[in-house]
Design an enzyme around this catalytic site. Structure first.
Site, PDB file in Angstrom:
ATOM      1  N   GLU A  60      25.274 -70.636  47.465  1.00  0.00           N
ATOM      2  CA  GLU A  60      26.316 -69.638  47.196  1.00  0.00           C
ATOM      3  C   GLU A  60      27.695 -70.050  47.698  1.00  0.00           C
ATOM      4  OE1 GLU A  60      23.313 -68.867  48.318  1.00  0.00           O
ATOM      5  OE2 GLU A  60      22.470 -67.394  46.925  1.00  0.00           O
ATOM      6  N   HIS A 129      17.651 -57.487  50.741  1.00  0.00           N
ATOM      7  CA  HIS A 129      18.105 -57.330  49.356  1.00  0.00           C
ATOM      8  C   HIS A 129      18.735 -55.965  49.124  1.00  0.00           C
ATOM      9  CE1 HIS A 129      15.548 -60.803  48.196  1.00  0.00           C
ATOM     10  NE2 HIS A 129      16.310 -60.864  47.129  1.00  0.00           N
TER      11      HIS A 129
END
Lengths: 326, 332
Positions: A60, A129
Site C-alpha cells: 500500500e 477490517h
C-alpha cells in the site's frame, strides 16, 4: 434517471473520467482482472488495459507513492485501498508526501491523487477490517476528505475529485455499496465542499456523515411520530468542514446531535462540538449529545459487534435526550 | 571526452564543494536555520551520473542531502541559497528549506526528509513518463540507509514488474546517519540485494568521476532504451557529518584520512594536471572566481531577498484558485 447501486455509481464515474482524460488511471489490489473487491472498477481492465487499470501487489505505501509521483507530472490516479485499515500502511506517502508537497514546494508541484477506501464495520470482519479513521485524515492539512452517503454523491464527488488539483480522500462504507438511488443519466458533478441539509426540520439538527446520515434519516422519521421535527445535516466534506451550514442549522433548531460510527475521542463529533461552541454557543437551548462507537477495537462476535457500533436506536435515544424527553 | 568538458566538470565539482562550504558558514552565522545536510565528498556521484543523463529533461528526485543534485539538474544556485535562508525568492519560496528544494522548471522534483520515500515517488515519475510516451527517465538518488526501508523492496518489485524507466542510484557512503552499514545491514554490497527483484545492478567506485560516468552511461542507456529499471551502486564517503549537529564519533580519524586521499575533486584534478589539461593556477583561479560569484551574486541575492509575507501563511496548502465546478461549495 435510472436506479443505480453505490458501487455502480463509482464504476460509472471511473469509466467516464478515464474516457474523458487519458491521464486518469486506476490502481489498487485486485481492481483490474478481478474488477475490485466491491466491483467499483468492474469491466474497466478489459476496456482500458494494464497500463491504466493497474493490479498492484500488496504494497500500500509504495503503490500510493507511485500514484503520488505520477500525479506530480500530470497523471490523475484513482487509488483504491481495499480497507481503511490498510490505508494506515500508506500514511507515510499520503500524509508526509501528498499532503505536503504543494506546500513545501511553495506551490510549484502538486499531487492531484484520489484515494478511495471503505471505512466502517460490515458484518463480523473484526478489528483489523472495521476501522473508520476519518478523524485521522481530517486532521491533516493539505488533504481534502469527503464521505459520500449515496450513489449520487459517490458518482458526482468522485468525478469532481479526479478533476480537482488537491489530494482527495474518499471514505466509502462497506454497508453502502449495494445501496440504490435514482441518479441522472446525463453526466454531472457534485462539489467536494459543502454540507447538505438532506431533510428540513425545526426542532433539532441531526448531524451525520457517511453511513451515519442514514441512521439520522431513520431517526428523523421516528421523531416525526413523536411530534419532533428533525433536520438532518450530512457533513459530506470533513475537510474542509462547512462551518456556515452547521451554524445556520443549529441557529434555527437550537438543538443538535452528532452521530458517527467512529470512536469519540478526538473525533469528528468532538470537532463538531467545538465548531458549534465557537460559532453559535448562545443559540443552544439544550446540551448536545454525541453518538459514537464504544471505545474498543471492533469485536468479532455478532452481539459484541452490535453493542460496539451505534444503530438507529442509539441515535433515537440520543435525540430524545437532547429534546428533554428522557 | 573533450578537455573543455573535463575542465568544466572539475570546475563544477569545485563549485559544489565551495557552495556547500559557504552554506556551512551561513549556518554557523545563524543565517540558515533548521537542518543542513552537506554533500561534500560525494560530488562525483551526482555530477557524473547526471552528466550522462539529460539534466533539465530527465526527472531527478532525492533525499534531504539535495543541494548538489538540484544544482546539477539546473536549478539556479541563487534560488537554492535563498531557500536555505528561507526567503520568498527561494526554490520553494521559503516553505521547504534545505531538505525540500524543488524546481519543476528543470524537472528537479524535490528533496524529501523521509528516508526511502523518494523510491516510490521516482517510480511514479517513471510511470508518468511512460503514460506520456517520451524517452525521458526518472533518476532517484538515495543513500545506503534508505535500502532498509520497506519502500525500497516494494518499489523495486513494482518498478521491475511494470518495467518503469527509472534509474536508482545508491550513494553508499557506509553510514546510515551515524550507524555503520555493517552494524545495520546484513549485506554490505547493496547491489546484491536487488537481484531478488530481477533488476540489473552493479557496484562501482563513486569517487572517481570517470568511473562513475562510464557506469552511469550504461545504466542510463539501459533505462532509456525501455528495458526497465537499473540499480547503480556507487561507493562514496561524506566528508562532513550527517548534519550539522554531528560530531562524527562513530567514525575513526584514520578512516576519514584514508577517504580524504580518495576525495573526488583531488582524484580528478590530479588526473587532469598529470595529463596537462590544467595547471595549479587554473584551480586557484577557479576557486577565486567561484568564491566571488558565491559571495557577490548568490549569497548577496539570498541576503537581500525578502522574507515571505506572514499574510501568505495559508497559501499553497490546497489549490489557491480552485475550479468552483469541482469544489463548490454546494448550495443547500
Amino acid at each position: 434517471m435510472a436506479e443505480i447501486a453505490y458501487w455502480e455509481a463509482i464504476q460509472r464515474a471511473h469509466d467516464e473520467e478515464m474516457a474523458n482524460d487519458p491521464m486518469v488511471i486506476a490502481m489498487g489490489e485486485d481492481i483490474g482482472v478481478v474488477g475490485g473487491t466491491y466491483k467499483a472498477t468492474f469491466g474497466l481492465h478489459e476496456k482500458y488495459g494494464d497500463e491504466r487499470v493497474i493490479d498492484t501487489p500488496i504494497s500500500e505505501n509504495s503503490y500510493t507513492g507511485i500514484g503520488i509521483g505520477a500525479s506530480m507530472i500530470g497523471v490523475r490516479p484513482i487509488i483504491e485501498i481495499m480497507s481503511i485499515n490498510f490505508a494506515l500502511l500508506a500514511l507515510d506517502t499520503l500524509i508526509n508526501a501528498a499532503a505536503k508537497i504543494r506546500y513545501m514546494s511553495g506551490g510549484r508541484v502538486h499531487c492531484p491523487i484520489v484515494m478511495r477506501t471503505p471505512g466502517g464495520t460490515a458484518h463480523q470482519l473484526a478489528a483489523q477490517h472495521s476501522a473508520r479513521l476519518a478523524r485521522m485524515f481530517m486532521s491533516t492539512s493539505g488533504l481534502r476528505v469527503v464521505t459520500p452517503r449515496s450513489p449520487l454523491d459517490a458518482y458526482g464527488m468522485l468525478k469532481s475529485a479526479v478533476r480537482c488539483n488537491d489530494p482527495v480522500i474518499i471514505i466509502e462504507h462497506e454497508r453502502m455499496y449495494n445501496m440504490k438511488e435514482d441518479i441522472p443519466d446525463k453526466e454531472f458533478f457534485r462539489p467536494l465542499e459543502g454540507a447538505e441539509i438532506v431533510r428540513k426540520g425545526t426542532d433539532i439538527t441531526l448531524i451525520g456523515y457517511n453511513y451515519s446520515v442514514h441512521l439520522c434519516l431513520e431517526t428523523a422519521k421516528r421523531l416525526e411520530s413523536d411530534g419532533v421535527s428533525a433536520e438532518v445535516l450530512d457533513l459530506r466534506s470533513l475537510k474542509p468542514l462547512d462551518r456556515e451550514t452547521i451554524r445556520r442549522s443549529v441557529e434555527k433548531t437550537h438543538r443538535f446531535l452528532i452521530a458517527e460510527e467512529d470512536e469519540a475521542a478526538v473525533g469528528v463529533g468532538s470537532e463538531i462540538m467545538a465548531v458549534v461552541t465557537e460559532e453559535c454557543f448562545y443559540a443552544l437551548d439544550a446540551q448536545p449529545v454525541r453518538i459514537h462507537a464504544a471505545d474498543v477495537p471492533v469485536p468479532f462476535n455478532r452481539e459484541l459487534e452490535k453493542a460496539a457500533i451505534p444503530d438507529v436506536d442509539d441515535v433515537y435515544q440520543g435525540a430524545l435526550k437532547v429534546m428533554g424527553k428522557i | 571526452m573533450e578537455t573543455s568538458d573535463q575542465k568544466r566538470l572539475l570546475r563544477e565539482m569545485i563549485f559544489y564543494r565551495r557552495f556547500e562550504d559557504r552554506t556551512f558558514e551561513a549556518y554557523m552565522e545563524r543565517k540558515v536555520g533548521g537542518f543542513l545536510h552537506l554533500y561534500s565528498g560525494q560530488e562525483a556521484v551526482a555530477t557524473g551520473v547526471l552528466e550522462m543523463a539529460r539534466p533539465g529533461s530527465d526527472y531527478v528526485i532525492t533525499g534531504y542531502r539535495d543541494h548538489v543534485h538540484a544544482l546539477k539538474a539546473g536549478a539556479p544556485a541563487k534560488e537554492i541559497m535563498a531557500e536555505l535562508y528561507g526567503k520568498e525568492t527561494g526554490s520553494s519560496k521559503g516553505r521547504g528549506g534545505s531538505m525540500h528544494i524543488f524546481d519543476p522548471t528543470v524537472n528537479f522534483m524535490g528533496g524529501y526528509a523521509l528516508v526511502g520515500q523518494p523510491f516510490p515517488l521516482a517510480a511514479g515519475l517513471a510511470k508518468g513518463i511512460k503514460m506520456k510516451g517520451t524517452d525521458q527517465i526518472a533518476i532517484c538518488f538515495l543513500g545506503d540507509g534508505a535500502n532498509n526501508q520497506g519502500t525500497f523492496h516494494e518499489t523495486l518489485n513494482m518498478a521491475s514488474v511494470w518495467k518503469l524507466p527509472v534509474l536508482f542510484v545508491c550513494e553508499n557512503n557506509l553510514y546510515a546517519i551515524g550507524t555503520a552499514i555493517d552494524r545495520s545491514t546484513a549485506v554490505r554490497d547493496q547491489y546484491k540485494r536487488v537481484a531478488a527483484y530481477n533488476i540489473p545492478s552493479s557496484q562501482h567506485d563513486g569517487q572517481d568521476i570517470d568511473i562513475v560516468m562510464e557506469a552511469a552511461k550504461k545504466a542510463v542507456d539501459h533505462v532509456r532504451s525501455g528495458k526497465g529499471p537499473y540499480f547503480l551502486e556507487l561507493m562514496t564517503y561524506r566528508n562532513r557529518g550527517h548534519s550539522m549537529s554531528d560530531a562524527k564519533g562513530y567514525r575513526t580519524r584514520e578512516e576519514e584520512a584514508e577517504w580524504a586521499k580518495r576525495d573526488p575533486i583531488l582524484i580528478y584534478s590530479e588526473r587532469l594536471k598529470k595529463a596537462g589539461t590544467i595547471s595549479d593556477d587554473d584551480v586557484k583561479n577557479w576557486e577565486k572566481e567561484i568564491d566571488k560569484e558565491i559571495e557577490d551574486d548568490i549569497v548577496k541575492f539570498a541576503e537581500e531577498s525578502p522574507e515571505p509575507r506572514v499574510e501568505d501563511l495559508g497559501k499553497y496548502v490546497l489549490d489557491d484558485n480552485p475550479d468552483p465546478r469541482w469544489i463548490g461549495p454546494l448550495q443547500s
